[in-house]
Design an enzyme around this catalytic site. Structure first.
Site, short mmCIF file in Angstrom:
data_model
loop_
_atom_site.label_atom_id
_atom_site.label_comp_id
_atom_site.label_asym_id
_atom_site.label_seq_id
_atom_site.Cartn_x
_atom_site.Cartn_y
_atom_site.Cartn_z
N ASP A 71 2.76 4.22 -4.33
CA ASP A 71 2.24 3.02 -3.71
C ASP A 71 3.43 2.13 -3.16
O ASP A 71 3.31 1.95 -2.20
CB ASP A 71 1.90 2.26 -5.20
N ASN A 88 -1.67 -6.03 1.75
CA ASN A 88 -1.20 -5.46 0.23
C ASN A 88 0.22 -5.34 0.11
O ASN A 88 0.80 -6.10 -0.79
CB ASN A 88 -1.81 -4.15 0.25
N ASN A 98 -0.97 1.64 2.26
CA ASN A 98 -0.59 0.92 1.01
C ASN A 98 0.96 0.46 1.23
O ASN A 98 1.23 -0.41 1.89
CB ASN A 98 -0.73 1.62 -0.43
N GLU A 121 3.29 -6.01 -9.58
CA GLU A 121 3.42 -5.49 -8.11
C GLU A 121 4.28 -6.39 -7.50
O GLU A 121 4.78 -7.24 -8.08
CB GLU A 121 1.99 -5.43 -7.51
#
Length: 307
Positions: free
Chosen positions: A236, A124, A181, A33
């Protein structure tokens, strides 16, 4: 269509180069990520959340493999990253339930950890506006299990927040998401795009990208209509190119979406993609964080984020 491209609109053919392959740069991770490009240092930082590390990748100057090393271990289960106007690393940490800044001397400063006396969930993804304000999403994914953080009690709804550049105060700017997100500003910063990926373990969760207009005060949001629904999978993390096209993660790779919300084409990746960023020479190198591997491909478009 080639091995790694799928065209849905003829415009997409101008954005990609058929002789520029999709390259797997590194593998053996658990869930990648938060890629962020440091142009002045010539490197990419990215998170392997379950392994609790931030990795550093330095591309090779010529033929051959680049150099991969550990940048921070442990990382407090860091997820998304960005850079502020002074070039410092801004990070979302599941483990500490906070947003932090890495100073130029390596010290880590906590920028946000509580809202109205209650702990944040698990910040996030994060972006920095040209006025220096820091915007981030706070879903509950990092506190629902011990895989990407520490299983903990949720104290706040899953909101979107802004850190004021002058006061450092934390302001809630959007509260009508189940679990926000990824997020990104349009190239002219007149709009903010936010991914809705739904509550964890909800089989009927809504998953789409919404778009908000930013008011003249620089922070109030209006609108919020659905801009695009990614299929298969969900959006995402995403970034914009200089023409206003949005490049987003998906289950089958990276999708290119026009400013009108139309699917123009896909870069097919053999793993589920979580997040992306532009970097490299001319910011035309698209770095792709997929499930267990880091990929890259060179495009005929440049990203708009600061190098």
């Amino acid at each position: 269509m080639t091995q790694w491209f799928q065209t849905h609109d003829p415009r997409f053919d101008r954005f990609v180069m058929r002789n520029a392959p999709l390259e797997r740069l590194a593998t053996g991770f658990r869930w990648l990520e938060g890629p962020v490009w440091f142009g002045d240092a010539g490197c990419l930082l990215f998170s392997d959340i379950p392994n609790n590390v931030i990795m550093r990748y330095v591309p090779a100057n010529g033929p051959g493999e680049g150099h991969l090393s550990v940048y921070r271990n442990p990382s407090n289960f860091a997820n998304g990253h960005s850079r502020d106007l002074q070039g410092r690393l801004i990070s979302c940490e599941h483990g500490s339930r906070s947003v932090t800044r890495t100073e130029h001397d390596g010290r880590i400063t906590t920028l946000a950890s509580h809202y109205r006396g209650k702990r944040l969930n698990s910040p996030n993804d994060v972006v920095v506006k040209s006025d220096g304000s820091i915007w981030f999403t706070d879903p509950h994914y990092g506190i629902m299990t011990d895989y990407e953080g520490h299983r903990s009690e949720q104290e706040l709804p899953c909101n979107v927040y802004r850190i004021d550049p002058a006061s450092g105060g934390l302001q809630m700017v959007c509260d009508d998401f189940a679990c926000p997100n990824g997020l990104a500003f349009s190239p002219d910063e007149s709009r903010l795009y936010i991914a809705e990926t739904g509550r964890m373990f909800d089989p009927d969760a809504e998953r789409h990208i919404r778009v908000f207009d930013i008011g003249s005060d620089g922070y109030s949001l209006t609108g919020g209509a659905v801009f695009h629904r990614v299929s298969p999978g969900a959006a995402d993390g995403f970034r914009f190119d200089s023409d206003g096209n949005l490049w987003t993660s998906a289950r089958d790779g990276v999708h290119c979406i026009s400013s009108e919300g139309e699917l123009l084409g896909r870069i097919l990746v053999p793993e589920t993609v979580a997040n992306i960023c532009f970097g490299g020479r001319g910011k035309s190198r698209l770095y792709i964080c997929a499930t267990t591997s880091l990929y890259a491909i060179t495009l005929n478009r440049s990203g708009v984020q600061r190098p």
